[in-house]
Design a protein around this motif. Structure first.
Motif, short mmCIF file in Angstrom:
data_model
loop_
_atom_site.label_atom_id
_atom_site.label_comp_id
_atom_site.label_asym_id
_atom_site.label_seq_id
_atom_site.Cartn_x
_atom_site.Cartn_y
_atom_site.Cartn_z
N ILE A 33 0.88 -1.16 0.00
CA ILE A 33 0.00 0.00 0.00
C ILE A 33 0.92 1.21 0.00
CG2 ILE A 33 -1.91 -1.14 1.20
CD1 ILE A 33 -0.95 0.20 3.78
N PRO A 34 0.39 2.41 -0.34
CA PRO A 34 1.27 3.60 -0.30
C PRO A 34 1.93 3.75 1.06
CG PRO A 34 -0.82 4.11 -1.37
CD PRO A 34 -0.97 2.72 -0.82
N ILE A 35 3.23 3.99 1.05
CA ILE A 35 3.99 4.11 2.30
C ILE A 35 3.87 5.53 2.82
CG2 ILE A 35 6.23 3.87 3.41
CD1 ILE A 35 5.00 1.23 2.49
N ILE A 36 3.03 5.68 3.85
CA ILE A 36 2.83 6.96 4.54
C ILE A 36 3.17 6.73 6.01
CG2 ILE A 36 1.18 8.76 5.13
CD1 ILE A 36 -0.41 7.95 2.63
N LEU A 37 3.99 7.59 6.57
CA LEU A 37 4.49 7.36 7.92
C LEU A 37 3.72 8.17 8.96
CD1 LEU A 37 8.37 7.38 7.38
CD2 LEU A 37 6.73 5.50 7.07
N SER A 38 3.50 7.53 10.12
CA SER A 38 2.99 8.24 11.28
C SER A 38 4.09 8.45 12.31
CB SER A 38 1.83 7.47 11.92
OG SER A 38 2.25 6.18 12.34
N GLY A 39 5.24 7.81 12.11
CA GLY A 39 6.38 7.95 13.02
C GLY A 39 7.68 7.71 12.29
N THR A 40 8.69 8.53 12.55
CA THR A 40 9.98 8.40 11.88
C THR A 40 11.03 7.83 12.82
OG1 THR A 40 10.42 10.73 12.41
CG2 THR A 40 9.58 10.24 10.20
N PHE A 41 12.11 7.38 12.24
CA PHE A 41 13.20 6.77 13.01
C PHE A 41 13.91 7.83 13.85
CE2 PHE A 41 17.62 5.43 13.52
CZ PHE A 41 17.47 4.13 13.99
N GLY A 42 14.24 7.45 15.09
CA GLY A 42 14.96 8.35 15.97
C GLY A 42 14.11 9.42 16.61
N GLU A 43 12.82 9.37 16.36
CA GLU A 43 11.90 10.32 16.96
C GLU A 43 12.04 10.30 18.48
OE1 GLU A 43 8.10 10.76 14.34
OE2 GLU A 43 7.56 9.70 16.17
N LEU A 44 11.83 11.44 19.12
CA LEU A 44 11.96 11.53 20.57
C LEU A 44 10.70 11.00 21.23
CD1 LEU A 44 13.48 15.13 20.85
CD2 LEU A 44 14.67 12.97 20.48
N SER A 46 9.09 8.85 24.91
CA SER A 46 9.27 8.90 26.36
C SER A 46 10.37 7.93 26.77
CB SER A 46 7.96 8.54 27.07
OG SER A 46 8.13 8.53 28.46
N ASN A 47 11.50 8.47 27.21
CA ASN A 47 12.65 7.69 27.72
C ASN A 47 13.39 6.89 26.66
OD1 ASN A 47 12.38 8.46 30.49
ND2 ASN A 47 10.64 7.07 30.65
N HIS A 48 13.10 7.09 25.37
CA HIS A 48 13.84 6.36 24.34
C HIS A 48 13.65 7.03 22.98
CE1 HIS A 48 9.78 4.73 23.81
NE2 HIS A 48 10.13 4.38 22.59
N PHE A 49 14.56 6.69 22.07
CA PHE A 49 14.40 7.08 20.68
C PHE A 49 13.54 6.04 19.97
CE2 PHE A 49 18.49 8.93 21.89
CZ PHE A 49 18.37 10.24 21.44
N HIS A 50 12.73 6.47 19.04
CA HIS A 50 11.92 5.52 18.26
C HIS A 50 12.85 4.67 17.40
CE1 HIS A 50 8.62 4.68 15.11
NE2 HIS A 50 8.42 3.91 16.17
N SER A 51 12.72 3.36 17.51
CA SER A 51 13.71 2.46 16.90
C SER A 51 13.33 1.99 15.50
CB SER A 51 13.93 1.24 17.80
OG SER A 51 12.71 0.56 18.02
N GLY A 52 12.26 2.52 14.95
CA GLY A 52 11.88 2.12 13.59
C GLY A 52 11.07 3.22 12.94
N ILE A 53 10.35 2.83 11.89
CA ILE A 53 9.37 3.74 11.29
C ILE A 53 7.99 3.13 11.51
CG2 ILE A 53 10.92 4.75 9.58
CD1 ILE A 53 9.73 2.84 7.49
N ASP A 54 7.01 3.99 11.68
CA ASP A 54 5.62 3.54 11.82
C ASP A 54 4.91 3.81 10.50
OD1 ASP A 54 6.01 2.74 14.41
OD2 ASP A 54 5.20 4.56 15.31
#
Length: 563
Positions: A33-44, A46-54
């Motif tokens: 399906i079209p790749i549209i993100l709700s979260g990016t890598f390294g996003e800040l 709570s207490n951690h960096f986002h470890s992937g893409i959403d």
């Protein structure tokens, strides 16, 4: 002039080419399906960096997930929280792809998982490591279906890529996934920090919010400030992609002083072990007070993040009396969309008298072990629980233990102990420790008990007290009634709730045999899939036992008919 251009070229070359080259065409997108993100890598987060893409899944669950390349299933985990249902695929090129918040696995994997769950009589599997030849995969093969399990805020696919040698997580967008993005980052707040007792910003030793305005496109300029001594800056910034309104993280942040780079970090890659140091990258006190993440463009000594490159004096700026400075803070996303803010500074000595820092009776020397006792309450901090030396508040008022406030980040857990020798046996059974920093919403804190003690370990400062849970959990039939025929039902659903200490365990059975019920903890709904086991006969007895975190137990028994 020649020297300036040579220096500029070298800096551009260094920062523009530090990024490792990753295979762009090896992995296909995991969704068709079209790749549209709700979260990016390294996003800040709570207490951690986002470890992937959403990846957005159009608000739906059950969209097929495809193996992006040949490989094999190397790990599976089913958990109530965190990643929920997660799948790990190892590929021959040295990388592992990860898929989280899955609704269900491909049929062969699903049967394997359910067999283990029924053998253990437990929904949660822990980490499973199938042999390499158990689930070989071809590129394009369906491996699972998207969902909303675990600590997910809505249907989506969390997708990661990890390096098998270093075990670092890497930004998946560097491997060829290419969502549309023509928007530059947006600045929200700019803060200036005097970094020691002698430093000043606008004749103050306190941090200051600096106003700024747009001058052209995505270029901003702040009000002119005066300063002296060693100062630093912080910026609140987010990024949006072209086809979504979500406020995402930026890719890189840079700061220049009179044209020379003194600070730079990006989120190309990092390790899980260092992710906790996000609490030192941001202004933690500001975040805990206002829920706004301000990224500091100066590094504190205890910060062990590997994101930084080419720091000069850790991004701290020494302001000399009579000198002028232009400080530029530059934010970029991975598509090189840029926003920048210029801060004009004049070096002006301040005549403000130095103010002694506030002290308390409880001094923390970070490298030492500390144990404090007060009115039947004990707090014990292991060595290096705190990142730096400080003073903390510790008081007991109306049974509430105030352990400073949650504006100081901790590196380790500390132990909080209440003496319970004054309680009777029934009270000891029903008591638990609750975090009451937000007095309207007390939160159960994992509690352990000894004969005359009750204790917890936590990384959160704040207010704690003893509360009592004297009520049993609540159970309600959800999609059927007692004595009903369920011939057309594909599932059996029950709603459970405990408003005090919270649900700890549940166990369900049909005709005396354990059944797998999956809990949607956001809605409190337990679901059993009738395709799991073939029922014998038409009359069946469903039983459910639910216990809370202090041991209160609620039982339910219901009859249903189904052939």
């Amino acid at each position: 002039m020649k020297l300036y251009f040579t220096t500029f070229f070298l800096l551009f070359f260094y920062f523009g080419n530090a990024q490792k080259q990753y295979p762009k065409n090896y992995f296909s997108p995991p969704l068709k399906i079209p790749i549209i993100l709700s979260g990016t890598f390294g996003e800040l987060r709570s207490n951690h960096f986002h470890s992937g893409i959403d990846i957005k899944t159009q608000g739906k669950q059950g969209i097929p997930i495809y193996a992006p390349a040949n490989g094999y299933v190397s790990r599976i985990k089913v958990s109530q929280y965190g990643f929920g249902k997660a799948l790990y695929v190892e590929h021959p090129n040295g990388y592992t792809t990860v898929y989280a918040h899955i609704k269900k696995f491909a049929p062969t994997i699903q049967r394997y998982i359910k067999a283990i769950q029924y053998k253990k009589e437990n929904y949660q599997t822990g980490n499973l490591f199938p042999k390499q030849d158990k689930f070989p995969l071809k590129k394009g093969e369906i491996i699972a279906y998207t969902g909303d399990t675990g600590s997910s805020g809505g249907p989506h696919l969390h997708y990661e890529i990890r390096d098998n040698k270093t075990e670092h997580i890497i930004n998946p967008l560097l491997f060829g996934i290419d969502p549309k993005d023509d928007k530059s980052p947006t600045f929200q707040k700019l803060i200036a920090y005097p970094l020691n007792g002698q430093s000043r910003v606008n004749n103050s030793n306190l941090k200051s919010v600096i106003s700024f305005k747009k001058i052209k496109d995505n270029n901003y300029i702040s009000e002119s400030i005066t300063a002296s001594g060693i100062i630093g800056f912080g910026i609140s910034v987010f990024d949006r992609l072209s086809e979504a309104l979500n406020k995402n993280g930026i890719y890189s942040l840079e700061m220049k002083v009179n044209g020379s780079t003194v600070y730079y970090h990006d989120v190309e890659t990092f390790s899980f072990a260092e992710s906790k140091y996000i609490n030192l990258l941001i202004d933690y006190k500001h975040y805990k007070t206002y829920r706004d993440k301000v990224q500091k463009t100066h590094k504190v000594n205890a910060n062990r993040l590997s994101l930084y490159e080419g720091l000069v004096n850790n991004g701290k700026i020494t302001i000399i009396n009579g000198a002028s400075y232009n400080v530029d803070i530059i934010a970029k996303d991975l598509k090189n969309n840029v926003s920048s803010v210029r801060i004009p500074i004049r070096g002006v000595e301040s005549n403000l008298v130095f103010k002694q820092k506030d002290t308390t009776n409880y001094k923390i020397v970070a490298k030492n072990f500390h144990k404090f006792n007060l009115n039947n309450v004990t707090i014990a901090f292991p060595k290096n629980t705190f990142y730096e030396d400080c003073f903390i508040d510790f008081s007991i008022t109306n049974g509430i233990a105030k352990i400073h406030n949650p504006t100081i980040p901790l590196d380790k857990r500390y132990t909080l102990t209440f003496n319970t020798s004054f309680l009777n046996e029934k009270q000891k059974q029903q008591v638990y420790i609750a975090n009451v920093t937000n007095s309207k919403y007390p939160r159960y804190t994992s509690t352990k008990k000894k004969i005359d003690k009750i204790y917890t370990t936590t990384k959160n400062l704040g207010n704690y007290t003893l509360l009592y849970d004297t009520t049993k959990p609540i159970i309600k039939l959800y999609n059927f009634k007692d004595g009903q025929w369920l011939s057309k039902n594909k599932t059996l659903k029950v709603k459970i709730k405990d408003s005090k200490s919270g649900i700890k365990n549940y166990r369900a059975s049909i005709d005396g045999k354990w059944i797998l019920m999956e809990l949607n903890h956001k809605k409190g709904i337990l679901t059993y899939d009738f395709t799991d086991k073939k029922l014998v006969g038409s009359k069946h007895i469903f039983k459910l036992v639910v216990s809370d975190n202090v041991g209160n137990i609620k039982k339910l028994s219901a009859t249903f008919f189904k052939k």
